[in-house]
Design a protein around this motif. Structure first.
Motif, PDB file in Angstrom:
ATOM      1  N   ASN A  94      49.463  38.170  54.323  1.00 13.66           N
ATOM      2  CA  ASN A  94      48.651  39.232  54.756  1.00 13.66           C
ATOM      3  C   ASN A  94      48.071  39.808  53.271  1.00 13.66           C
ATOM      4  O   ASN A  94      49.028  40.233  52.581  1.00 13.66           O
ATOM      5  CB  ASN A  94      49.144  40.114  55.795  1.00 13.66           C
ATOM      6  N   ASP A  95      46.854  39.932  52.923  1.00 14.72           N
ATOM      7  CA  ASP A  95      46.486  40.695  51.792  1.00 14.72           C
ATOM      8  C   ASP A  95      46.756  42.108  51.820  1.00 14.72           C
ATOM      9  O   ASP A  95      46.397  42.543  52.931  1.00 14.72           O
ATOM     10  CB  ASP A  95      45.099  40.531  51.472  1.00 14.72           C
ATOM     11  N   PRO A  96      47.398  42.816  50.907  1.00 13.88           N
ATOM     12  CA  PRO A  96      47.542  44.149  51.149  1.00 13.88           C
ATOM     13  C   PRO A  96      46.524  44.961  51.534  1.00 13.88           C
ATOM     14  O   PRO A  96      46.357  45.990  52.111  1.00 13.88           O
ATOM     15  CB  PRO A  96      48.088  44.541  49.663  1.00 13.88           C
ATOM     16  N   ALA A 101      43.895  44.724  42.563  1.00 11.18           N
ATOM     17  CA  ALA A 101      45.037  44.389  41.624  1.00 11.18           C
ATOM     18  C   ALA A 101      46.111  43.878  42.731  1.00 11.18           C
ATOM     19  O   ALA A 101      46.799  42.874  42.443  1.00 11.18           O
ATOM     20  CB  ALA A 101      45.827  45.643  40.873  1.00 11.18           C
ATOM     21  N   ASP A 102      46.293  44.768  43.943  1.00 14.83           N
ATOM     22  CA  ASP A 102      47.249  44.195  44.796  1.00 14.83           C
ATOM     23  C   ASP A 102      47.047  42.974  45.448  1.00 14.83           C
ATOM     24  O   ASP A 102      47.949  41.991  45.668  1.00 14.83           O
ATOM     25  CB  ASP A 102      47.365  45.385  45.839  1.00 14.83           C
ATOM     26  N   ASP A 103      45.646  42.556  45.840  1.00 14.09           N
ATOM     27  CA  ASP A 103      45.341  41.287  46.435  1.00 14.09           C
ATOM     28  C   ASP A 103      45.569  40.043  45.453  1.00 14.09           C
ATOM     29  O   ASP A 103      45.854  39.245  45.929  1.00 14.09           O
ATOM     30  CB  ASP A 103      43.874  41.536  46.935  1.00 14.09           C
ATOM     31  N   LEU A 104      45.085  40.273  44.391  1.00  7.92           N
ATOM     32  CA  LEU A 104      45.077  39.245  43.334  1.00  7.92           C
ATOM     33  C   LEU A 104      46.661  39.037  42.907  1.00  7.92           C
ATOM     34  O   LEU A 104      46.929  37.880  42.646  1.00  7.92           O
ATOM     35  CB  LEU A 104      44.500  39.699  41.797  1.00  7.92           C
ATOM     36  N   GLU A 105      47.545  40.202  42.959  1.00  7.60           N
ATOM     37  CA  GLU A 105      48.859  39.946  42.499  1.00  7.60           C
ATOM     38  C   GLU A 105      49.601  39.194  43.882  1.00  7.60           C
ATOM     39  O   GLU A 105      50.329  38.067  43.440  1.00  7.60           O
ATOM     40  CB  GLU A 105      49.626  41.188  42.854  1.00  7.60           C
ATOM     41  N   ALA A 106      49.291  39.247  44.938  1.00 11.13           N
ATOM     42  CA  ALA A 106      49.701  38.724  46.229  1.00 11.13           C
ATOM     43  C   ALA A 106      49.261  37.112  46.009  1.00 11.13           C
ATOM     44  O   ALA A 106      50.126  36.121  46.335  1.00 11.13           O
ATOM     45  CB  ALA A 106      49.273  39.337  47.492  1.00 11.13           C
ATOM     46  N   TRP A 107      47.979  36.739  45.892  1.00 12.29           N
ATOM     47  CA  TRP A 107      47.634  35.550  45.469  1.00 12.29           C
ATOM     48  C   TRP A 107      48.225  34.684  44.563  1.00 12.29           C
ATOM     49  O   TRP A 107      48.933  33.541  44.602  1.00 12.29           O
ATOM     50  CB  TRP A 107      46.200  35.474  45.288  1.00 12.29           C
ATOM     51  N   ALA A 108      48.301  35.419  43.266  1.00 10.18           N
ATOM     52  CA  ALA A 108      48.960  34.711  42.208  1.00 10.18           C
ATOM     53  C   ALA A 108      50.605  34.480  42.549  1.00 10.18           C
ATOM     54  O   ALA A 108      50.975  33.512  42.133  1.00 10.18           O
ATOM     55  CB  ALA A 108      49.090  35.700  41.205  1.00 10.18           C
ATOM     56  N   LEU A 109      51.311  35.437  43.397  1.00  9.47           N
ATOM     57  CA  LEU A 109      52.836  35.225  43.586  1.00  9.47           C
ATOM     58  C   LEU A 109      53.045  34.014  44.443  1.00  9.47           C
ATOM     59  O   LEU A 109      53.780  33.473  44.444  1.00  9.47           O
ATOM     60  CB  LEU A 109      53.121  36.426  44.135  1.00  9.47           C
ATOM     61  N   ALA A 110      51.944  34.092  45.479  1.00  9.02           N
ATOM     62  CA  ALA A 110      52.094  32.977  46.441  1.00  9.02           C
ATOM     63  C   ALA A 110      51.749  31.637  45.846  1.00  9.02           C
ATOM     64  O   ALA A 110      52.389  30.692  45.963  1.00  9.02           O
ATOM     65  CB  ALA A 110      50.973  33.141  47.567  1.00  9.02           C
ATOM     66  N   PHE A 111      50.966  31.491  45.094  1.00  6.66           N
ATOM     67  CA  PHE A 111      50.552  30.324  44.235  1.00  6.66           C
ATOM     68  C   PHE A 111      52.053  29.941  43.294  1.00  6.66           C
ATOM     69  O   PHE A 111      52.083  28.667  42.900  1.00  6.66           O
ATOM     70  CB  PHE A 111      49.191  30.400  43.428  1.00  6.66           C
ATOM     71  N   PHE A 112      52.300  30.881  42.517  1.00  3.66           N
ATOM     72  CA  PHE A 112      53.463  30.900  41.603  1.00  3.66           C
ATOM     73  C   PHE A 112      54.710  30.292  42.501  1.00  3.66           C
ATOM     74  O   PHE A 112      55.419  29.211  42.042  1.00  3.66           O
ATOM     75  CB  PHE A 112      53.826  32.409  41.275  1.00  3.66           C
ATOM     76  N   GLU A 113      55.154  30.972  43.691  1.00  5.28           N
ATOM     77  CA  GLU A 113      56.022  30.320  44.692  1.00  5.28           C
ATOM     78  C   GLU A 113      55.981  28.854  44.744  1.00  5.28           C
ATOM     79  O   GLU A 113      56.796  28.005  44.981  1.00  5.28           O
ATOM     80  CB  GLU A 113      56.370  30.989  45.796  1.00  5.28           C
ATOM     81  N   VAL A 114      54.722  28.353  44.960  1.00  4.99           N
ATOM     82  CA  VAL A 114      54.469  26.939  45.239  1.00  4.99           C
ATOM     83  C   VAL A 114      54.691  26.081  44.152  1.00  4.99           C
ATOM     84  O   VAL A 114      55.476  25.114  43.946  1.00  4.99           O
ATOM     85  CB  VAL A 114      52.729  26.637  45.523  1.00  4.99           C
ATOM     86  N   LEU A 227      53.691  37.599  35.228  1.00  5.28           N
ATOM     87  CA  LEU A 227      52.519  37.209  36.078  1.00  5.28           C
ATOM     88  C   LEU A 227      51.988  38.630  36.724  1.00  5.28           C
ATOM     89  O   LEU A 227      50.838  38.579  36.636  1.00  5.28           O
ATOM     90  CB  LEU A 227      53.309  35.943  36.983  1.00  5.28           C
ATOM     91  N   VAL A 228      52.954  39.070  37.311  1.00  3.00           N
ATOM     92  CA  VAL A 228      52.408  40.541  37.923  1.00  3.00           C
ATOM     93  C   VAL A 228      51.712  41.239  36.976  1.00  3.00           C
ATOM     94  O   VAL A 228      50.514  41.893  37.354  1.00  3.00           O
ATOM     95  CB  VAL A 228      53.643  41.248  38.523  1.00  3.00           C
ATOM     96  N   ALA A 231      48.376  39.732  36.188  1.00  2.00           N
ATOM     97  CA  ALA A 231      47.360  39.851  37.217  1.00  2.00           C
ATOM     98  C   ALA A 231      46.643  41.241  37.493  1.00  2.00           C
ATOM     99  O   ALA A 231      45.499  41.412  37.471  1.00  2.00           O
ATOM    100  CB  ALA A 231      48.064  39.545  38.651  1.00  2.00           C
ATOM    101  N   ARG A 232      47.556  42.152  37.111  1.00  2.00           N
ATOM    102  CA  ARG A 232      47.061  43.409  37.109  1.00  2.00           C
ATOM    103  C   ARG A 232      46.021  44.058  36.108  1.00  2.00           C
ATOM    104  O   ARG A 232      45.090  44.612  36.348  1.00  2.00           O
ATOM    105  CB  ARG A 232      48.266  44.818  37.318  1.00  2.00           C
ATOM    106  N   LEU A 233      46.455  43.413  34.835  1.00  2.00           N
ATOM    107  CA  LEU A 233      45.783  43.472  33.772  1.00  2.00           C
ATOM    108  C   LEU A 233      44.217  42.761  33.936  1.00  2.00           C
ATOM    109  O   LEU A 233      43.096  43.348  33.614  1.00  2.00           O
ATOM    110  CB  LEU A 233      46.246  42.820  32.516  1.00  2.00           C
ATOM    111  N   LEU A 234      44.224  41.652  34.566  1.00  2.00           N
ATOM    112  CA  LEU A 234      42.966  40.809  34.764  1.00  2.00           C
ATOM    113  C   LEU A 234      42.217  41.550  35.852  1.00  2.00           C
ATOM    114  O   LEU A 234      41.183  41.804  35.614  1.00  2.00           O
ATOM    115  CB  LEU A 234      43.299  39.675  35.609  1.00  2.00           C
ATOM    116  N   ALA A 235      42.809  42.301  36.830  1.00  2.27           N
ATOM    117  CA  ALA A 235      42.167  43.064  37.853  1.00  2.27           C
ATOM    118  C   ALA A 235      41.661  44.168  37.152  1.00  2.27           C
ATOM    119  O   ALA A 235      40.159  44.754  37.583  1.00  2.27           O
ATOM    120  CB  ALA A 235      43.027  43.479  38.893  1.00  2.27           C
ATOM    121  N   SER A 236      42.194  44.669  36.472  1.00  2.00           N
ATOM    122  CA  SER A 236      41.608  46.001  35.697  1.00  2.00           C
ATOM    123  C   SER A 236      40.387  45.848  34.613  1.00  2.00           C
ATOM    124  O   SER A 236      39.576  46.548  34.303  1.00  2.00           O
ATOM    125  CB  SER A 236      42.651  46.707  35.064  1.00  2.00           C
ATOM    126  N   ALA A 237      40.371  44.399  34.346  1.00  2.00           N
ATOM    127  CA  ALA A 237      39.171  44.228  33.526  1.00  2.00           C
ATOM    128  C   ALA A 237      37.980  43.957  34.346  1.00  2.00           C
ATOM    129  O   ALA A 237      36.876  43.725  33.839  1.00  2.00           O
ATOM    130  CB  ALA A 237      39.712  42.797  32.466  1.00  2.00           C
TER     131      ALA A 237
END
Length: 244
Positions: A94-96, A101-114, A227-228, A231-237
């Motif tokens: 579930n996306d936060p 930033a929170d939603d992008l982090e969730a996607w990135a971590l899920a892809f990272f785990e794969v 990675l976290v 992701a947050r740096l990208l979101a802020s940009a």
């Protein structure tokens, strides 16, 4: 013009999403299941690395020859593409919904785990993209995050590149850390200690590097922490708005 070989490959990729598997015009009726073949191929890559994967090696697990496996998976390049898509189904999460930033982090971590589960994924070239349904699922989910937070369309292609590249790079590093093990980590620390002893003036030569704070104090957690942070740096940009 689409060749029969390419058509057969696309049918295999999308066999659960609207196409049917190619059927041989002659010869014995197929006896193996493509999903089972790919399960074996992925397990082989997970255990021994991508170099261990070949049509011959996979076929031998079923008591078959490489030639006998061809009607099921095609050539090795096609086998790898099928494996790539087969190994990365989109998991449930579930996306936060509390911010880009929170939603992008969730996607990135899920892809990272794969990628952590299948380290060989990062070794496959982007130029050889599987172009399968699971790959499209990941892209659609990421674009859904951008859509929810009103990221301008003109920024999305760059953001996609940065998100995917960062996940792959961090996953590669995490896999390398795992291969390093305790002895490798000890050797790394020994080299760092020797460098500090033999070159005591090094921090003054590279003051900005010396002053750089670590992303985490636990070196083995650095890929995930990096990675976290990325992701947050990208979101802020990116320009974000309110959910639609």
């Amino acid at each position: 013009m689409v060749t029969p070989d390419v058509e057969a490959h696309v049918r295999r990729l999308w066999r659960h999403r609207g196409t049917t598997l190619p059927t041989p015009r002659r010869g014995p009726r197929q006896q193996l299941d493509l999903d089972e073949i790919l399960d074996v191929a992925v397990a082989l890559a997970d255990a021994e690395g991508l170099d261990a994967v070949s049509t011959r090696a996979v076929a031998s697990r079923f008591g078959k020859t490489a030639m006998a496996l061809y009607p099921y998976v095609g050539a090795k390049e096609q086998l790898l593409a099928l494996m790539q898509d087969h190994a990365c189904p989109l998991p449930d999460w579930n996306d936060p919904g509390t911010g880009l930033a929170d939603d992008l982090e969730a996607w990135a971590l899920a892809f990272f785990e794969v990628h952590l589960a299948h380290p060989w994924l990062a070794a496959l070239s982007w130029a050889d993209s599987a172009q399968g349904p699971h790959e499209r699922d990941w892209m659609e989910r990421l674009l859904g995050v951008f859509e929810r937070w009103a990221v301008p369309s003109r920024l999305r292609p760059q953001a996609i590149t940065m998100a995917y590249a960062t996940v792959r790079a961090c996953a590669e590093t995490a896999a390398a850390y795992r291969r390093l093990g305790p002895s490798g980590a000890a050797a790394w620390r020994e080299r760092a200690e020797a460098t500090a002893i033999l070159l005591p003036g090094l921090p003054s030569q590279y003051p900005l590097t010396a002053a750089l704070p670590p992303v985490t104090t636990v070196w083995s957690d650095a890929p995930r922490a990096g990675l976290v942070a990325a992701a947050r740096l990208l979101a802020s940009a990116l320009v974000s708005g309110t959910p639609r």
